[in-house]
Design a protein around this motif. Structure first.
Motif, PDB file in Angstrom:
ATOM      1  N   HIS A 132       0.858  -1.193   0.000  1.00 29.29           N
ATOM      2  CA  HIS A 132       0.000   0.000   0.000  1.00 29.29           C
ATOM      3  C   HIS A 132       0.889   1.236   0.000  1.00 29.29           C
ATOM      4  O   HIS A 132       1.728   1.410   0.888  1.00 29.29           O
ATOM      5  N   ILE A 176      -7.634   4.573  -4.001  1.00 28.17           N
ATOM      6  CA  ILE A 176      -8.463   5.321  -3.056  1.00 28.17           C
ATOM      7  C   ILE A 176      -8.151   6.799  -3.213  1.00 28.17           C
ATOM      8  O   ILE A 176      -6.984   7.202  -3.215  1.00 28.17           O
ATOM      9  N   LEU A 217       0.958   5.474  -0.204  1.00 24.56           N
ATOM     10  CA  LEU A 217       0.225   6.738  -0.075  1.00 24.56           C
ATOM     11  C   LEU A 217       0.989   7.821  -0.818  1.00 24.56           C
ATOM     12  O   LEU A 217       2.157   8.084  -0.519  1.00 24.56           O
ATOM     13  N   HIS A 225      -8.767  10.811  -1.921  1.00 28.38           N
ATOM     14  CA  HIS A 225      -9.198  11.724  -0.857  1.00 28.38           C
ATOM     15  C   HIS A 225      -9.071  13.158  -1.371  1.00 28.38           C
ATOM     16  O   HIS A 225      -7.975  13.587  -1.739  1.00 28.38           O
ATOM     17  N   THR A 240      -3.233   5.009  -2.458  1.00 26.91           N
ATOM     18  CA  THR A 240      -4.093   6.071  -1.938  1.00 26.91           C
ATOM     19  C   THR A 240      -3.518   7.408  -2.373  1.00 26.91           C
ATOM     20  O   THR A 240      -2.319   7.646  -2.252  1.00 26.91           O
TER      21      THR A 240
END
Length: 339
Positions: free
Chosen positions: A26, A99, A28, A101, A52
């Motif tokens: 994962h 993902i 970010l 944001h 993300t």
């Protein structure tokens, strides 16, 4: 194993085991501009299992010259960058999770996002956020990769908590008066070079090939044909407040974060950066000359107009952004013109 990754698997440092590791990781990415969109696309094509993306901005016409995930339709629809990136990345590789944001990066949000993250990639446009990333990375023992570019110049450095100097070791405080893409311009090859270095380092970390990491600060100028590396390991400080013994992670503390206030009845946002000291407004005036409208400077302040907003910088570090009540918009303009 999916034939999609066959050529990457043939590369022996990655191989089948490395590819399996990538699918379990994962990452970010903080920022979905030039560096963020480039890194996100490469990592998506490489098969990183979860990506993300966090970004506060929307796609603008000026982005299309270098931000490779976006198209004219994204501008016409005023899509947030995180959403436009997510849609494009899903079209490239439906096997991975993306993902998005849409928000400003604060210490609170960042700490909430990093608990299951294996790697942080810096794709921001300001040092305030980079110092937040640095402290979060040190606190939660997560490697991160710093990257920056402006004009034809680029810089990148991989930071491993507990092993390498951190950003606070190298800089100690937020630098002021830094040129930005809006004051000095940028060409896409500089972006691509930084992205290539960042993603290469990312693949090494994610496939557990840390012995191959650069371990040096890399800088280059693609226009001037310059390339250099610097050994910064001696700069690691045993008493660094971010990574040393008894670290206190100063940039995660409320008193050291940027203060924003919407001024009542004035359609104005006031921004105050931490650790600013006295600002030399005349230096900013040189950076902004011929880049903005109605530029004015005196011994007390600097003011100019950009994007139909009036920005006023005082020598104590305060900035007033006139013409908006939206904090995110005001901070975006602040970082665009003040570095």
């Amino acid at each position: 194993m999916n034939s999609r990754y066959s050529r990457q698997i043939l590369f022996s440092p990655i191989g089948v085991q490395g590819q399996e590791k990538l699918q379990q990781k994962h990452v970010l990415i903080i920022g979905a501009g030039a560096l963020g969109s480039g890194s996100a696309e490469m990592l998506t094509r490489a098969g990183v299992g979860r990506i993300t993306i966090i970004d506060r901005d929307y796609v603008d016409w000026s982005n299309l010259q270098r931000q490779q995930l976006y198209a004219e339709q994204d501008v016409e629809e005023h899509l947030p960058k995180a959403i436009a990136a997510q849609k494009r990345l899903h079209a490239i590789n439906k096997e991975i999770e993306v993902i998005a944001h849409i928000q400003d990066v604060t210490a609170l949000e960042l700490e909430q996002l990093v608990h299951d993250v294996d790697l942080l990639i810096d794709a921001t446009d300001n040092f305030e956020t980079r110092f937040l990333i640095n402290d979060v990375a040190q606190k939660y023992n997560i490697p991160w990769i710093y990257g920056a570019c402006v004009g034809s110049y680029g810089l990148t450095y991989t930071i491993l908590p507990g092993e390498t100097p951190c950003l606070s070791c190298l800089l100690e405080s937020i630098p002021l008066g830094i040129a930005t893409c809006d004051t000095a311009g940028i060409i896409s090859p500089a972006v691509s070079m930084v992205v290539s270095h960042q993603v290469t380092e990312a693949l090494k970390i994610l496939t557990n090939n840390k012995d191959s990491l650069q371990k040096r600060l890399i800088s280059f100028d693609v226009w001037q044909n310059e390339y250099s590396t610097m050994n910064v390991q001696p700069l690691k400080k045993p008493r660094c407040p971010s990574c040393g013994e008894g670290a206190v992670y100063p940039y995660l503390q409320q008193e050291n974060q940027t203060k924003t206030t919407v001024l009542c009845g004035r359609d104005t946002v006031q921004i105050r950066m931490p650790f600013s000291g006295e600002i030399r407004t005349e230096e900013y005036a040189k950076l902004l000359e011929n880049k903005v409208e109605q530029l004015f400077v005196n011994p007390y302040l600097l003011s100019f107009t950009a994007d139909d907003k009036r920005l006023v910088l005082f020598r104590d570090g305060r900035v007033l952004v006139h013409g908006t009540k939206h904090v995110a918009e005001a901070k975006s303009l602040y970082h665009r013109y003040f570095g």
